[in-house]
Design a protein around this motif. Sequence first.
Motif, PDB file in Angstrom:
ATOM      1  N   ASP A   1       0.820  -1.212   0.000  1.00 30.51           N
ATOM      2  CA  ASP A   1       0.000   0.000   0.000  1.00 30.51           C
ATOM      3  C   ASP A   1       0.853   1.261   0.000  1.00 30.51           C
ATOM      4  O   ASP A   1       0.357   2.353  -0.316  1.00 30.51           O
ATOM      5  CB  ASP A   1      -0.935   0.014   1.217  1.00 30.51           C
ATOM      6  CG  ASP A   1      -2.037  -1.025   1.109  1.00 30.51           C
ATOM      7  OD1 ASP A   1      -2.462  -1.317  -0.031  1.00 30.51           O
ATOM      8  OD2 ASP A   1      -2.465  -1.542   2.158  1.00 30.51           O
ATOM      9  N   GLU A   2       2.115   1.136   0.366  1.00 26.09           N
ATOM     10  CA  GLU A   2       3.012   2.290   0.350  1.00 26.09           C
ATOM     11  C   GLU A   2       3.094   2.870  -1.063  1.00 26.09           C
ATOM     12  O   GLU A   2       3.037   4.102  -1.247  1.00 26.09           O
ATOM     13  CB  GLU A   2       4.410   1.884   0.819  1.00 26.09           C
ATOM     14  CG  GLU A   2       5.319   3.056   1.146  1.00 26.09           C
ATOM     15  CD  GLU A   2       4.980   3.699   2.477  1.00 26.09           C
ATOM     16  OE1 GLU A   2       4.728   4.940   2.486  1.00 26.09           O
ATOM     17  OE2 GLU A   2       4.949   2.998   3.497  1.00 26.09           O
ATOM     18  N   ALA A   3       3.205   2.008  -2.067  1.00 28.49           N
ATOM     19  CA  ALA A   3       3.285   2.478  -3.451  1.00 28.49           C
ATOM     20  C   ALA A   3       1.975   3.141  -3.875  1.00 28.49           C
ATOM     21  O   ALA A   3       1.976   4.150  -4.603  1.00 28.49           O
ATOM     22  CB  ALA A   3       3.606   1.310  -4.386  1.00 28.49           C
ATOM     23  N   LEU A   4       0.845   2.599  -3.405  1.00 27.63           N
ATOM     24  CA  LEU A   4      -0.456   3.184  -3.729  1.00 27.63           C
ATOM     25  C   LEU A   4      -0.577   4.583  -3.148  1.00 27.63           C
ATOM     26  O   LEU A   4      -0.979   5.531  -3.844  1.00 27.63           O
ATOM     27  CB  LEU A   4      -1.571   2.282  -3.198  1.00 27.63           C
ATOM     28  CG  LEU A   4      -3.003   2.710  -3.520  1.00 27.63           C
ATOM     29  CD1 LEU A   4      -3.279   2.570  -5.019  1.00 27.63           C
ATOM     30  CD2 LEU A   4      -3.999   1.882  -2.711  1.00 27.63           C
ATOM     31  N   LEU A   5      -0.214   4.742  -1.872  1.00 33.46           N
ATOM     32  CA  LEU A   5      -0.296   6.047  -1.232  1.00 33.46           C
ATOM     33  C   LEU A   5       0.697   7.023  -1.857  1.00 33.46           C
ATOM     34  O   LEU A   5       0.354   8.174  -2.144  1.00 33.46           O
ATOM     35  CB  LEU A   5      -0.041   5.921   0.269  1.00 33.46           C
ATOM     36  CG  LEU A   5       0.006   7.242   1.053  1.00 33.46           C
ATOM     37  CD1 LEU A   5      -1.317   7.995   0.923  1.00 33.46           C
ATOM     38  CD2 LEU A   5       0.323   6.988   2.522  1.00 33.46           C
ATOM     39  N   ASP A   6       1.933   6.584  -2.070  1.00 35.76           N
ATOM     40  CA  ASP A   6       2.933   7.467  -2.674  1.00 35.76           C
ATOM     41  C   ASP A   6       2.484   7.932  -4.057  1.00 35.76           C
ATOM     42  O   ASP A   6       2.709   9.093  -4.433  1.00 35.76           O
ATOM     43  CB  ASP A   6       4.276   6.743  -2.788  1.00 35.76           C
ATOM     44  CG  ASP A   6       4.982   6.601  -1.456  1.00 35.76           C
ATOM     45  OD1 ASP A   6       4.529   7.232  -0.474  1.00 35.76           O
ATOM     46  OD2 ASP A   6       5.979   5.857  -1.387  1.00 35.76           O
ATOM     47  N   GLY A   7       1.847   7.035  -4.805  1.00 36.70           N
ATOM     48  CA  GLY A   7       1.352   7.412  -6.121  1.00 36.70           C
ATOM     49  C   GLY A   7       0.299   8.497  -6.044  1.00 36.70           C
ATOM     50  O   GLY A   7       0.283   9.434  -6.865  1.00 36.70           O
ATOM     51  N   LEU A   8      -0.577   8.390  -5.047  1.00 39.98           N
ATOM     52  CA  LEU A   8      -1.609   9.420  -4.880  1.00 39.98           C
ATOM     53  C   LEU A   8      -0.989  10.749  -4.464  1.00 39.98           C
ATOM     54  O   LEU A   8      -1.330  11.801  -5.021  1.00 39.98           O
ATOM     55  CB  LEU A   8      -2.641   8.964  -3.849  1.00 39.98           C
ATOM     56  CG  LEU A   8      -3.734   9.994  -3.516  1.00 39.98           C
ATOM     57  CD1 LEU A   8      -4.539  10.363  -4.757  1.00 39.98           C
ATOM     58  CD2 LEU A   8      -4.645   9.480  -2.409  1.00 39.98           C
ATOM     59  N   LEU A   9      -0.100  10.725  -3.494  1.00 44.35           N
ATOM     60  CA  LEU A   9       0.504  11.970  -3.021  1.00 44.35           C
ATOM     61  C   LEU A   9       1.310  12.649  -4.131  1.00 44.35           C
ATOM     62  O   LEU A   9       1.303  13.876  -4.249  1.00 44.35           O
ATOM     63  CB  LEU A   9       1.384  11.699  -1.801  1.00 44.35           C
ATOM     64  CG  LEU A   9       0.656  11.206  -0.544  1.00 44.35           C
ATOM     65  CD1 LEU A   9       1.635  10.954   0.589  1.00 44.35           C
ATOM     66  CD2 LEU A   9      -0.422  12.196  -0.103  1.00 44.35           C
ATOM     67  N   LYS A  10       2.002  11.859  -4.949  1.00 47.76           N
ATOM     68  CA  LYS A  10       2.749  12.443  -6.069  1.00 47.76           C
ATOM     69  C   LYS A  10       1.798  13.063  -7.077  1.00 47.76           C
ATOM     70  O   LYS A  10       2.024  14.162  -7.591  1.00 47.76           O
ATOM     71  CB  LYS A  10       3.613  11.386  -6.740  1.00 47.76           C
ATOM     72  CG  LYS A  10       4.500  11.952  -7.856  1.00 47.76           C
ATOM     73  CD  LYS A  10       5.357  10.888  -8.502  1.00 47.76           C
ATOM     74  CE  LYS A  10       6.337  11.504  -9.490  1.00 47.76           C
ATOM     75  NZ  LYS A  10       5.643  12.301 -10.543  1.00 47.76           N
ATOM     76  N   LEU A  11       0.705  12.352  -7.364  1.00 44.48           N
ATOM     77  CA  LEU A  11      -0.308  12.880  -8.276  1.00 44.48           C
ATOM     78  C   LEU A  11      -0.881  14.192  -7.744  1.00 44.48           C
ATOM     79  O   LEU A  11      -1.011  15.182  -8.485  1.00 44.48           O
ATOM     80  CB  LEU A  11      -1.412  11.839  -8.442  1.00 44.48           C
ATOM     81  CG  LEU A  11      -2.576  12.184  -9.370  1.00 44.48           C
ATOM     82  CD1 LEU A  11      -2.113  12.189 -10.821  1.00 44.48           C
ATOM     83  CD2 LEU A  11      -3.711  11.175  -9.176  1.00 44.48           C
ATOM     84  N   MET A  12      -1.229  14.206  -6.466  1.00 44.42           N
ATOM     85  CA  MET A  12      -1.770  15.419  -5.855  1.00 44.42           C
ATOM     86  C   MET A  12      -0.758  16.553  -5.897  1.00 44.42           C
ATOM     87  O   MET A  12      -1.103  17.704  -6.196  1.00 44.42           O
ATOM     88  CB  MET A  12      -2.168  15.127  -4.401  1.00 44.42           C
ATOM     89  CG  MET A  12      -3.342  14.162  -4.263  1.00 44.42           C
ATOM     90  SD  MET A  12      -3.508  13.548  -2.563  1.00 44.42           S
ATOM     91  CE  MET A  12      -3.885  15.064  -1.677  1.00 44.42           C
TER      92      MET A  12
END
Length: 491
Positions: A354-365
């Motif tokens: 889930d770390e990659a999922l969250l990091d992907g969202l934060l980078k997108l944001m």
Amino acid sequence: MSLAASLDELSLNNSFAALPPDFYTRLEPQGLTAPRLLHANEDAAALLGLDPRALGSEAFLRVFAGLDPLPGGATLAAVYSGHQFGVWAGQLGDGRAHLLGEVRGPQGNWELQLKGAGLTPYSRMGDGRAVLRSSVREYLASEAMHGLGIPTTRALALVVSDDPVIRETVETAAIVTRMAPSFVRFGSFEHWASRRQPELLRQLADYVIDNYYPACRTAGEGAAPYLSLLREVIGRTARLMAQWQHVGFCHGVMNTDNMSILGLTLDYGPYGFMDAFRLDHVCNHSDNQGRYAWNRQPSVALWNLYRLGGALNVLIGDVDAVKAELEAFEPQFTTAFHDGMAAKLGIGSWRVDDEALLDGLLKLMHDQRADFTLTFRHLSDALLGQTQPFLDLYMDRDAAAAWLQQWSARQDDLGGDREARALAMNRINPLYVLRNHLAENAIRAAKQGDTSVLVELLRILRNPFDVHAGAEIYASLPPDWASDLEVSCSS
């Protein structure tokens, strides 16, 4: 239990005032001229056991305008020291705050403190005053944080006056009455350690343990209670930092003298809830180096805890034991942060991938400056197949849709009742936060004597997870003029 009909019926304890005079200076506030009660908080009054009808009395106004003492109180300004922006500042203290007394409430004790009530021996170059602008911001922020379920000081009353106060321009004076079980800070301990006065340091630590951490007494003899105290403060601070990060809150001035020994959000100056997300968002216009950026808050908290640990080691006498406790901060913060983010994302228990999922969202944001609050809130809509509100927050809709597809695959792994999960997400992802432009609207109205904007904003922020009919403007993206708003250490 019957409520007190007036201030003189409250039951007072004044435990901090019972400490030796080394810890404070007794003095009277410098009251406001022709004060007016802008607002009084019935919810906070209930914590004191005070009848709401007492809030409109002349006696209430005079006490919280700094003109009369709190009946049975013991007014003082506390001394402490601290590191400011990473630099040792030496002796500080309540430069514009007066502790009126400590009230025994129905469910615990509360200290009452006036902020902006005049000069004290610790004012240094300041004038001891607060302005209406910053006072409204603190009043709103403490109640907004409470509504979000984040540990914080509370606000009881907001009193204003036409007395002039010079900041960047000439403004008008105000006093906000804030409440906390204790206002002791990390810097309170640094003060006595730096002065090489271990007995006063021990007296302060014993006071804090006996009044707020009594379980630490069971840790053993000698230094054990003090090591236990450090352990408890580390845990509370780690959880507080995770909660700040979960809602996009930036404190702005995380100096050691602004860190609560009880793990409360303390001293609302140039704070901010993010609109457009940036990992390195800095809410304090005075923070030129970005020391207190959003993504640095946990590491700064740990840095501050090292300063506290160094002070308490005067009593503990075991550097390795202190370091071992401090090393527990990162895993505690990480666990609290991941647990909260898993709830915000609606993905059940946190998994390593889930770390990659969250990091992907934060980078997108971050890359697209997406709105922090609405991004997480609209995930519950996406869970039920309504992806438009989420995608509308992003200029690159394809990139947002690609991330949403990854998140949807994670949701598919969970199965179960999606409607129930969406409801659970909405109980942790607020729809409303205290955006800077909303606070500014309340300030502008208050300057004209109009409290209706403040009252309505308080009503909504006390229940920030529920949809309020007709309150769409409070959950909307900020207007263009909001980008020009700045808050600094003078705020």
